[in-house]
Every structure is written in structure tokens, then in C-alpha cells.
Write a protein that holds these residues in place. Structure first.
Motif, PDB file in Angstrom:
ATOM      1  N   MET A  47       0.854  -1.137  -0.091  1.00  0.00           N
ATOM      2  CA  MET A  47      -0.133  -0.004  -0.023  1.00  0.00           C
ATOM      3  C   MET A  47       0.966   1.253  -0.075  1.00  0.00           C
ATOM      4  SD  MET A  47      -3.188  -0.879  -0.234  1.00  0.00           S
ATOM      5  CE  MET A  47      -4.362   0.183   0.628  1.00  0.00           C
ATOM      6  N   THR A  48       2.051   1.249   0.543  1.00  0.00           N
ATOM      7  CA  THR A  48       2.914   2.478   0.751  1.00  0.00           C
ATOM      8  C   THR A  48       3.401   2.604  -0.590  1.00  0.00           C
ATOM      9  OG1 THR A  48       3.658   2.130   2.876  1.00  0.00           O
ATOM     10  CG2 THR A  48       5.004   3.344   1.623  1.00  0.00           C
ATOM     11  N   TYR A  49       3.788   1.260  -1.415  1.00  0.00           N
ATOM     12  CA  TYR A  49       4.358   1.425  -2.738  1.00  0.00           C
ATOM     13  C   TYR A  49       3.291   2.022  -3.744  1.00  0.00           C
ATOM     14  CZ  TYR A  49       6.613  -0.330  -7.075  1.00  0.00           C
ATOM     15  OH  TYR A  49       7.293  -0.293  -8.258  1.00  0.00           O
ATOM     16  N   THR A  50       2.054   1.696  -3.673  1.00  0.00           N
ATOM     17  CA  THR A  50       0.873   2.235  -4.563  1.00  0.00           C
ATOM     18  C   THR A  50       0.866   3.804  -4.356  1.00  0.00           C
ATOM     19  OG1 THR A  50      -0.950   1.479  -3.243  1.00  0.00           O
ATOM     20  CG2 THR A  50      -0.077  -0.021  -4.881  1.00  0.00           C
ATOM     21  N   GLY A  51       0.934   4.345  -3.142  1.00  0.00           N
ATOM     22  CA  GLY A  51       0.848   5.371  -2.389  1.00  0.00           C
ATOM     23  C   GLY A  51       1.937   6.457  -3.199  1.00  0.00           C
ATOM     24  N   LEU A  52       3.010   5.689  -3.191  1.00  0.00           N
ATOM     25  CA  LEU A  52       4.165   6.410  -3.979  1.00  0.00           C
ATOM     26  C   LEU A  52       3.875   6.526  -5.544  1.00  0.00           C
ATOM     27  CD1 LEU A  52       7.241   5.316  -1.906  1.00  0.00           C
ATOM     28  CD2 LEU A  52       6.153   7.169  -1.554  1.00  0.00           C
ATOM     29  N   ILE A  53       3.478   5.546  -5.940  1.00  0.00           N
ATOM     30  CA  ILE A  53       3.025   5.381  -7.641  1.00  0.00           C
ATOM     31  C   ILE A  53       2.093   6.701  -7.911  1.00  0.00           C
ATOM     32  CG2 ILE A  53       1.922   4.088  -9.238  1.00  0.00           C
ATOM     33  CD1 ILE A  53       3.114   1.620  -8.180  1.00  0.00           C
ATOM     34  N   LEU A  54       1.152   6.840  -6.879  1.00  0.00           N
ATOM     35  CA  LEU A  54      -0.135   7.647  -6.961  1.00  0.00           C
ATOM     36  C   LEU A  54       0.640   9.109  -6.774  1.00  0.00           C
ATOM     37  CD1 LEU A  54      -2.958   8.160  -7.520  1.00  0.00           C
ATOM     38  CD2 LEU A  54      -3.462   7.921  -5.034  1.00  0.00           C
ATOM     39  N   LEU A  55       1.509   9.202  -5.970  1.00  0.00           N
ATOM     40  CA  LEU A  55       2.293  10.440  -5.690  1.00  0.00           C
ATOM     41  C   LEU A  55       3.029  10.926  -7.163  1.00  0.00           C
ATOM     42  CD1 LEU A  55       3.690  13.015  -4.197  1.00  0.00           C
ATOM     43  CD2 LEU A  55       5.351  11.337  -3.538  1.00  0.00           C
ATOM     44  N   GLU A  56       3.503  10.005  -7.815  1.00  0.00           N
ATOM     45  CA  GLU A  56       4.141  10.538  -9.224  1.00  0.00           C
ATOM     46  C   GLU A  56       3.094  10.756 -10.001  1.00  0.00           C
ATOM     47  OE1 GLU A  56       6.420   8.200 -12.822  1.00  0.00           O
ATOM     48  OE2 GLU A  56       6.827   7.644 -10.945  1.00  0.00           O
ATOM     49  N   VAL A  57       1.950  10.201 -10.008  1.00  0.00           N
ATOM     50  CA  VAL A  57       0.925  10.415 -10.969  1.00  0.00           C
ATOM     51  C   VAL A  57       0.206  11.933 -10.442  1.00  0.00           C
ATOM     52  CG1 VAL A  57      -1.427   9.989 -11.582  1.00  0.00           C
ATOM     53  CG2 VAL A  57      -0.004   8.078 -11.293  1.00  0.00           C
ATOM     54  N   CYS A  58       0.148  12.246  -9.353  1.00  0.00           N
ATOM     55  CA  CYS A  58      -0.433  13.574  -9.186  1.00  0.00           C
ATOM     56  C   CYS A  58       0.620  14.623  -9.513  1.00  0.00           C
ATOM     57  CB  CYS A  58      -0.696  13.554  -7.412  1.00  0.00           C
ATOM     58  SG  CYS A  58      -2.217  12.532  -6.870  1.00  0.00           S
ATOM     59  N   LEU A  59       1.875  14.438  -9.155  1.00  0.00           N
ATOM     60  CA  LEU A  59       2.970  15.462  -9.271  1.00  0.00           C
ATOM     61  C   LEU A  59       3.245  15.771 -10.748  1.00  0.00           C
ATOM     62  CD1 LEU A  59       5.845  14.139  -6.866  1.00  0.00           C
ATOM     63  CD2 LEU A  59       4.464  16.222  -6.823  1.00  0.00           C
ATOM     64  N   ASN A  60       2.328  15.155 -11.771  1.00  0.00           N
ATOM     65  CA  ASN A  60       2.246  15.612 -13.064  1.00  0.00           C
ATOM     66  C   ASN A  60       1.136  16.517 -13.568  1.00  0.00           C
ATOM     67  OD1 ASN A  60       4.499  14.200 -14.838  1.00  0.00           O
ATOM     68  ND2 ASN A  60       4.125  12.885 -13.235  1.00  0.00           N
ATOM     69  N   GLY A 195      -5.493   2.305   4.069  1.00  0.00           N
ATOM     70  CA  GLY A 195      -5.928   3.310   3.046  1.00  0.00           C
ATOM     71  C   GLY A 195      -5.662   4.733   3.217  1.00  0.00           C
ATOM     72  N   PHE A 196      -4.701   5.334   2.777  1.00  0.00           N
ATOM     73  CA  PHE A 196      -4.297   6.617   2.747  1.00  0.00           C
ATOM     74  C   PHE A 196      -4.356   7.371   1.398  1.00  0.00           C
ATOM     75  CE2 PHE A 196      -0.403   4.841   1.900  1.00  0.00           C
ATOM     76  CZ  PHE A 196       0.258   5.866   1.203  1.00  0.00           C
ATOM     77  N   HIS A 197      -4.942   6.741   0.575  1.00  0.00           N
ATOM     78  CA  HIS A 197      -4.690   7.203  -0.983  1.00  0.00           C
ATOM     79  C   HIS A 197      -5.316   8.503  -1.219  1.00  0.00           C
ATOM     80  CE1 HIS A 197      -2.624   3.300  -0.437  1.00  0.00           C
ATOM     81  NE2 HIS A 197      -2.047   3.317  -1.533  1.00  0.00           N
ATOM     82  N   GLY A 198      -6.510   8.402  -0.798  1.00  0.00           N
ATOM     83  CA  GLY A 198      -7.434   9.711  -1.080  1.00  0.00           C
ATOM     84  C   GLY A 198      -6.942  10.940  -0.588  1.00  0.00           C
TER      85      GLY A 198
END
Length: 407
Positions: A47-60, A195-198
Motif C-alpha cells: 500500500m505504501t508502494y502504490t501510494g508512492l506510485i499515486l504520488l508520481e501521478v499527482c505530481l504531473n 488506506g491513505f491514498h485519497g
């Protein structure tokens, strides 16, 4: 970390720490403590890994861009609706779980503290009305209530942990009947605990998209704190009650996996009323604050989806949509705490695992300017996506009693 980063880290931790942790010992009793710690650690990493993946997405995307807008840009209207519907169903499922859990806990509280019997249906209705009233008043009212109660619960938790140690039974933790086969049913519930991704888009806006490494550290540390708390909680709970017997986790499982029943059983082995009161107080406050925050999110999401304003009539209509469906579910299925949390895992998996993986693949395929790169490749993304699909399949099988469940 500076003060702002520490505050953001605690916000991420607070998003995860809540009533969901009450279900952890209920669903992991058959696993045993060693399998439980291993599974929690693995799922925290995923879940931390997917959170970091989502971070990359959001930074764009520009600061403040939400998941709905990102999904629309990458996948069009279908992506937007999938995210919207998944979010609403996640919040509804959590609402059902928390009302059901509160009914069980508060019924036990009335019996233990006031020596009166109140039906779970009555408690569910009153509890929902109280939460709805606070949310209806204003977001500020929610913030004040949550701040006071959450801070109090942190203090209670640390007092509980330090006082329960002498009453733990080591032989309850070491058991020859530990079985990894119960992991299939446990994984979906464990997923909801991380779950913290939101909150990722909000954190990008708060900290700034020019500080990707700081954001990365916030998400890693913010998830690590709950992992430590969950492990301590599991040791405390699984060490307080035997696995099998007339008074055991097996008995709790056979009586609807109720938090209230678990607390009743623990009273037999913990000969200290103060500890029982601390566990009861922690559980009661956790259930209250969790539903308060979840229902605020659901209230605002429904108002946005159905374009309701802030006047009294519109807020009343939104409140009916927000609170009536989960209340009716709880009245029909009073033992729905753990099943509802499991159902929530399906929609959380879509938002927190499948969407980040698919979004990153699409984003890199469009050759966007990447400001922060997660160490990943197509194989890693495939494996993580496959795990997400497996979580959903596990939960569907669990709901149909097709996987081993501890009873």
C-alpha cells in the motif's frame, strides 16, 4: 522533518488509524501472531508502494487536482465514473461497518457501565442521529469534535498498552494451530487498515509539488506509524484471549465476530476492570471518530455528485442520502462490521491499487514530464495489479463462504 511535515505525517497516520483496527484481531485470530505480523508488513509495503506510485501521478498535474480529474484526463468519462462510484461505495461500506460496530460496542458499554440493556437497533439509530447532527451543523463542528476525541484516544491507547502487558498470556500467542490458510479472508480487511491514498492530492497541495522527496518521506513514515500501532494492538489483543474454548476468539467468531462480544470474553482473562474500561473507551471513541470523519467525506461527496447546495433543505436531502442507507443495512444485518469492512476493501483496492498502477502506465505512455520517478517497471506494475485483482477475488470468495474462515 520540519513542523509542517511532521503535522502532515500525523495526518496520514490519522487517516489510517481508526475503528478498522478493532477488526484486526477478530479476522487474524486463526492466523496467529507471527503470520499476522508478516501479512501486515507485506500489505503495508504494497500500500505504501502504490501510494508512492499515486504520488508520481499527482505530481504531473497542477496542485489541487483530484483523483476524479486525473481519471477523466487519462481514461475519459468511464474513468471518472469508476473513481466516483468506487469512492461513494467505499464510504458507504465503511459507514455500514462503523454503525454495526458501534451498535455492538455501545450495547456492551451500557451493560457494563450502567447495568441496563439497550437494543442494538436503538443504539444504531441514536448513534447515527448524533453523528448526522454534528456533520449537519458544520465541518468546523466535526473538526473540533474529532480533534478532542482523537487526541484523547491516543492518550488512552498508550496508557492501555503500558498497563495490559502484565496480563498478557504468552501461550495464547504461541499456538500449534496457526494457519496461513486464513490469510485469504484476512487480506481484504487488512488492506482497509492502510488506506491513505485519497489524501495524496491534498498532501501534494499542502506540502507543494516542488518537494517530492519530502512527500515520499511523509507517506512512508505516515504508514509506518500505524503498522507499529497495529502490531502492538494485535499482540495485546491476541495475548489476552485464547484461540479455542468456551471463552475464546472461536466463541467470538461463532457469535458474529462482534467487538462487544470480544470485550466481554476478555473480561474473563483480564482480572483488572481498569484495563477493560480502557479497551472499551478506546474502542468506543475510535468507532465514533472514524464514522464522524467517514460520514463527512460521504456527505461532501454526495453533495458534489448530486450538486446540492449549502442551504438547509439541500443539506437535509444530502443527510438522508448519506445516513439512511447504511442505517437500514445495519438494522437488517446487525453483525455486519467485519463483512462491511471486507466489502470496503473491494472499492479501496480499485482506488488505491488498480487506479495508481493503470494511471502510471498510461501517464508514462503519454510521455509526460515526470518530476518524481518511482522505482518500477512493467513487471512490478503487473505484479502489484495482479495482487489488487486477487484482493477483490478473495473478498468476493469470502462473501460467498468459499475461502477458509476462522470459526
Amino acid at each position: 522533518m520540519n513542523v509542517k511535515s511532521i503535522g502532515a505525517t500525523l495526518l496520514i497516520s490519522g487517516t489510517m488509524l481508526g475503528a478498522g483496527m478493532l477488526a484486526l484481531p477478530l479476522i487474524s485470530a486463526g492466523l496467529g501472531i507471527y503470520n499476522t505480523i508478516l501479512l501486515l508488513t507485506v500489505l503495508w509495503a504494497i500500500m505504501t508502494y502504490t501510494g508512492l506510485i499515486l504520488l508520481e501521478v499527482c505530481l504531473n498535474y497542477p496542485e489541487g487536482t483530484g483523483l476524479e480529474a486525473i481519471a477523466y484526463d487519462l481514461f475519459g468519462k468511464p474513468g471518472k465514473w469508476v473513481i466516483n462510484i468506487s469512492l461513494l461505495l467505499l464510504l458507504y461500506a465503511l459507514s455500514c461497518a462503523y454503525i454495526a460496530g458501534a451498535s455492538s460496542i455501545y450495547k456492551n458499554d451500557f451493560t457494563d457501565y450502567f447495568h441496563i440493556s439497550v437494543s442494538s437497533h436503538t443504539i444504531a439509530i441514536v448513534f447515527t442521529i448524533i453523528i448526522a447532527t454534528i456533520v449537519f451543523i458544520s465541518t468546523k463542528a466535526v473538526d473540533i469534535a474529532n480533534r478532542v476525541l482523537f487526541t484523547s484516544n491516543i492518550v488512552i491507547f498508550f496508557i492501555l498498552v503500558t498497563t495490559i502487558i502484565p496480563y498478557l498470556h504468552g501461550h495464547f500467542l504461541v499456538n500449534d494451530h496457526d494457519s496461513a490458510k486464513y490469510a485469504f479472508a484476512a487480506i481484504p480487511v487488512f488492506i482497509t487498515a492502510f488506506g491513505f491514498h485519497g489524501s495524496v492530492p491534498s498532501m501534494v497541495k499542502y506540502i507543494g509539488r516542488d518537494k517530492p522527496k519530502t512527500l515520499r518521506n511523509i507517506f512512508v513514515a505516515g504508514g509506518l506509524l500505524p503498522l507499529v500501532v497495529y502490531i502492538i494492538w494485535e499482540i495485546s489483543m491476541l495475548g489476552s484471549l485464547p484461540r479455542f474454548g468456551n471463552h475464546s476468539f472461536q466463541y467470538v467468531a461463532q457469535h458474529g465476530s462482534s467487538v462487544g462480544v470480544m470485550l466481554q470474553q476478555m473480561q474473563i482473562f483480564i482480572q483488572n476492570n481498569n484495563i477493560i474500561y480502557l479497551i472499551g473507551a478506546f474502542s468506543s471513541i475510535a468507532m465514533f471518530t472514524s464514522y464522524l470523519c467517514v460520514s463527512l467525506g460521504l456527505f461532501d461527496s454526495l453533495a458534489s455528485t448530486f450538486k446540492r447546495g449549502n442551504n438547509t433543505i439541500d443539506r437535509l436531502m444530502t443527510a438522508v442520502l448519506c445516513y439512511l442507507p447504511p442505517l437500514v443495512f445495519t438494522l437488517v444485518y446487525p453483525n455486519g462490521f467485519v463483512p462491511a469492512l471486507g466489502a470496503a476493501a473491494i472499492f479501496l483496492t480499485i482506488l488505491a491499487i488498480l487506479f495508481p498502477v493503470l494511471a502510471l502506465r498510461k501517464l508514462r505512455g503519454k510521455q509526460h514530464q515526470i518530476e518524481y520517478n518511482v522505482a518500477t517497471n512493467n513487471i512490478a506494475l503487473f505484479v502489484v495489479g495482479f495482487i489488487g485483482l486477487q484482493v477483490i477475488i478473495n473478498q468476493i470468495l469470502t462473501l460467498n463462504n468459499a475461502v477458509p474462515i476462522f470459526k
